[in-house]
Scaffold this active site. Structure first.
Site, mmCIF file in Angstrom:
data_model
loop_
_atom_site.group_PDB
_atom_site.id
_atom_site.type_symbol
_atom_site.label_atom_id
_atom_site.label_comp_id
_atom_site.label_asym_id
_atom_site.label_seq_id
_atom_site.Cartn_x
_atom_site.Cartn_y
_atom_site.Cartn_z
ATOM 1 N N CYS A 270 97.694 69.467 -0.698
ATOM 2 C CA CYS A 270 97.226 69.053 0.630
ATOM 3 C C CYS A 270 97.959 67.846 1.221
ATOM 4 O O CYS A 270 98.591 67.969 2.263
ATOM 5 C CB CYS A 270 95.728 68.777 0.572
ATOM 6 S SG CYS A 270 94.788 70.289 0.302
ATOM 7 N N GLY B 132 100.246 63.763 -4.686
ATOM 8 C CA GLY B 132 100.805 65.113 -4.802
ATOM 9 C C GLY B 132 99.739 66.110 -4.418
ATOM 10 O O GLY B 132 98.838 65.799 -3.640
ATOM 11 N N LYS C 62 101.761 68.217 2.316
ATOM 12 C CA LYS C 62 101.985 69.166 3.427
ATOM 13 C C LYS C 62 101.257 68.726 4.697
ATOM 14 O O LYS C 62 101.773 68.902 5.799
ATOM 15 C CB LYS C 62 101.599 70.584 2.997
ATOM 16 C CG LYS C 62 100.210 71.033 3.329
ATOM 17 C CD LYS C 62 100.009 72.507 3.053
ATOM 18 C CE LYS C 62 98.534 72.851 2.936
ATOM 19 N NZ LYS C 62 97.699 72.505 4.083
ATOM 20 N N ASN D 57 93.240 63.212 5.876
ATOM 21 C CA ASN D 57 94.194 63.300 4.759
ATOM 22 C C ASN D 57 95.360 62.333 4.931
ATOM 23 O O ASN D 57 95.820 61.721 3.962
ATOM 24 C CB ASN D 57 94.724 64.732 4.623
ATOM 25 C CG ASN D 57 93.819 65.564 3.727
ATOM 26 O OD1 ASN D 57 92.780 65.083 3.273
ATOM 27 N ND2 ASN D 57 94.200 66.793 3.475
HETATM 28 N N1 LIG Z 1 93.105 73.144 -2.326
HETATM 29 C C1 LIG Z 1 92.434 72.163 -1.752
HETATM 30 O O1 LIG Z 1 92.037 71.184 -2.390
HETATM 31 C C2 LIG Z 1 92.121 72.223 -0.277
HETATM 32 C C3 LIG Z 1 91.141 71.357 0.246
HETATM 33 C C4 LIG Z 1 90.850 71.412 1.602
HETATM 34 C C5 LIG Z 1 91.540 72.306 2.424
HETATM 35 N N2 LIG Z 1 92.504 73.108 1.889
HETATM 36 C C6 LIG Z 1 93.177 74.048 2.792
HETATM 37 O O2 LIG Z 1 92.589 75.339 2.600
HETATM 38 C C7 LIG Z 1 93.593 76.372 2.756
HETATM 39 C C8 LIG Z 1 93.646 77.221 1.498
HETATM 40 O O3 LIG Z 1 94.071 76.393 0.423
HETATM 41 P P1 LIG Z 1 93.967 76.854 -1.100
HETATM 42 O O4 LIG Z 1 94.344 75.688 -1.921
HETATM 43 O O5 LIG Z 1 92.656 77.528 -1.329
HETATM 44 O O6 LIG Z 1 95.126 77.961 -1.139
HETATM 45 P P2 LIG Z 1 95.440 78.993 -2.316
HETATM 46 O O7 LIG Z 1 96.892 79.244 -2.246
HETATM 47 O O8 LIG Z 1 94.817 78.521 -3.591
HETATM 48 O O9 LIG Z 1 94.648 80.318 -1.877
HETATM 49 C C9 LIG Z 1 95.000 81.125 -0.797
HETATM 50 C C10 LIG Z 1 94.604 82.574 -1.120
HETATM 51 O O10 LIG Z 1 94.816 83.377 0.031
HETATM 52 C C11 LIG Z 1 95.326 84.650 -0.391
HETATM 53 N N3 LIG Z 1 95.987 85.295 0.735
HETATM 54 C C12 LIG Z 1 97.218 85.054 1.271
HETATM 55 N N4 LIG Z 1 97.429 85.866 2.326
HETATM 56 C C13 LIG Z 1 96.316 86.647 2.456
HETATM 57 C C14 LIG Z 1 95.936 87.685 3.362
HETATM 58 N N5 LIG Z 1 96.750 88.082 4.349
HETATM 59 N N6 LIG Z 1 94.726 88.256 3.185
HETATM 60 C C15 LIG Z 1 93.902 87.875 2.197
HETATM 61 N N7 LIG Z 1 94.215 86.887 1.306
HETATM 62 C C16 LIG Z 1 95.402 86.290 1.443
HETATM 63 C C17 LIG Z 1 96.233 84.296 -1.549
HETATM 64 O O11 LIG Z 1 96.461 85.426 -2.374
HETATM 65 C C18 LIG Z 1 95.427 83.181 -2.249
HETATM 66 O O12 LIG Z 1 94.557 83.730 -3.226
HETATM 67 C C19 LIG Z 1 94.887 75.628 3.088
HETATM 68 O O13 LIG Z 1 95.022 75.544 4.488
HETATM 69 C C20 LIG Z 1 94.648 74.233 2.519
HETATM 70 O O14 LIG Z 1 95.407 73.256 3.164
HETATM 71 C C21 LIG Z 1 92.792 73.089 0.558
#
Ligand SMILES: NC(=O)c1ccc[n+]([C@@H]2O[C@H](COP(=O)([O-])OP(=O)(O)OC[C@H]3O[C@@H](n4cnc5c(N)ncnc54)[C@H](O)[C@@H]3O)[C@@H](O)[C@H]2O)c1
Length: 436
Positions: A261, A258, A264, A209
């Protein structure tokens, strides 16, 4: 295979749905009761092309379930995948509280062998922390695997179903076999599953990233040079990209990166580097360039209006951080809006999918229009912040008739400068020759 996915956001919902699609029995767990209620009732909670069809099919066929209860959700699952948020803490480091909380809870409830898989983006050393958090109260056997996710929002299903590569960080042969079986249907065309240790897997995601963010900031600086030196970034980009070592992709200048990902993850890697007593100078510059680039078009617009945007009505097309998603986290458009409002301008905006999310963040600070044409009615200028397909060939005659000033600042180089001039617009874009 029976799989539990903890966290049902962008990554968790795509992961759960795609694993169900290959025949696994998947239970998605989330603490957000409203989200779980909607998903269980067949209502999708994010906009992601191609996802809804798969989601509905697997829900109907009983392979995809949703719950808020961790204990029942992981019952019988050999794999527990963590797709939890890792937002930046105050100092820029990744906040691991959700992951470590769930890891601690898992330790209390697992009573048979499980592979706990970290799909979230986490700093080097997290697998060990997760192992410790689970082990504190755990009597059953378990392994912790780092399996970072590389899907792109807007193309998430395609990326998940046909990944360029799958990275699996584990030192356990037992977990390695289970992970190989899990991903076998996704790599039938021969794309590699690369096994490594947990630390290398964790760093691979940040390195990838951060490298992509570096490419973006680099091209944004080249674009500024093009403007100052009378060169054209489209030609420079093509010339550079035809060198195999550079490659054609990801060389488009714009309004800065933006999303949830890149910003951060770059910050978190800089922070991790500092903790390892290393000053990651390139990434500091990448962040500085990006912070300027996000509001660069507003500065140019201000210059166009002789330093005064007060009372100007500015339209924005595109609010999501990129096309084909409703995600507005760290979207450059939001930074532009902030700047425009500070300058005393009013903003009317349109986005095909992201307006409900913008409403949650900005409330009534901007007018959210019914259509792209309503947004530009009587405007003094239009900014294009996201290159949704429907902005590519709009009804220019209609635009000319509804805009007060025929002024376009295009942050995504969507149109041909000469064509815009012929049509009668004042048109500025990024790194290409200005046409008035
Ligand atoms: N969005 C992307 O394009 C992407 C791509 C690759 C990696 N990631 C990584 O994946 C991870 C998740 O990203 P995202 O975009 O899916 O996040 P998101 O915020 O869309 O989803 C996270 C979910 O986790 C839930 N949650 C929070 N605490 C919890 C708990 N204690 N128990 C159960 N559920 C809980 C939230 O309610 C939410 O629905 C991050 O580390 C991100 O950096 C994201």
């Amino acid at each position: 295979m029976r799989i539990a996915v903890v966290g049902t956001g962008y990554v968790g919902l795509v992961t759960g749905t795609c694993f169900a699609e290959t025949g696994n029995a998947v239970t998605c767990i989330d603490i957000d009761e409203e989200k779980v209620r909607k998903l269980a009732a067949g209502e999708i909670t994010i906009y992601e092309p191609s996802l809804e069809k798969l989601f509905i099919r697997n829900l109907r066929e009983g392979r995809l379930k949703f719950t808020t209860d961790l204990a029942s959700g992981i019952q019988g699952a050999v794999l527990v995948m963590l797709a939890l948020p890792t937002p930046p803490g105050g100092d820029g480091s990744a906040d691991l509280s959700a992951i470590l909380k769930v890891a601690g809870d898992l330790g209390k409830i697992i009573n048979e062998y499980k592979v706990i898989v970290d799909k979230s983006t986490v700093p080097v050393g997290t697998a060990e922390k997760v192992r410790q958090a689970v082990a504190t109260n755990c009597r059953a056997e378990f392994d912790v695997v780092s399996n970072p996710e590389f899907l792109r929002e807007g193309l998430a299903v395609e990326d998940f179903m046909k990944p360029d590569r799958v990275i699996i960080g584990t030192s356990s042969e037992r977990a390695k076999k289970i992970m190989s079986d899990l991903y076998a249907p996704f790599v039938r065309q021969g794309n590699p599953v690369i096994f490594m240790d947990e630390r290398s897997a964790e760093l691979t995601k940040y390195a990838a990233n951060s490298f992509l963010a570096t490419k973006i900031s680099f091209m944004n600086e080249i674009a500024i040079l093009c403007e100052r030196m009378g060169a054209d970034v489209d030609l420079v980009r093509r010339g550079m990209g035809s060198d195999d070592r550079i490659g054609k992709r990801f060389l488009f200048p714009g309004v800065g990166y933006g999303g949830s990902c890149f910003p951060k993850d770059v910050r978190a890697l800089v922070k991790s580097a500092a903790e390892a007593e290393y000053d990651f100078k390139i990434l500091d510059a990448v962040m500085q360039v990006n912070a300027k680039q996000r509001v660069y078009l507003v500065a140019r617009l201000k210059k166009y209006f002789r330093g005064d945007l007060n009372g100007k009505r500015v339209a924005i097309w595109g609010l999501a951080f990129k096309p084909n998603t409703d995600d507005v986290r760290e979207a450059p458009a939001l930074y532009m809006i902030d700047e425009l409002l500070k300058e005393g301008a009013t903003v009317s905006a349109f986005d095909p999918e992201a307006m409900p999310n913008v409403r949650k963040v900005l409330g009534g600070k901007v007018t959210l229009a019914q259509s792209q044409y309503d947004a530009i009615k009587d405007c003094d200028a239009l900014i294009i912040a996201t290159e949704w397909s429907e902005f590519r060939t709009p009804d220019f005659e209609r635009m000319l008739s509804v805009m007060k000033n025929r002024v376009i600042f295009d942050g995504r180089n969507v149109y041909e400068p000469n064509h815009m001039k012929e049509l009668g617009f004042y048109y500025e874009s990024v790194g290409r020759r200005t046409v008035g």
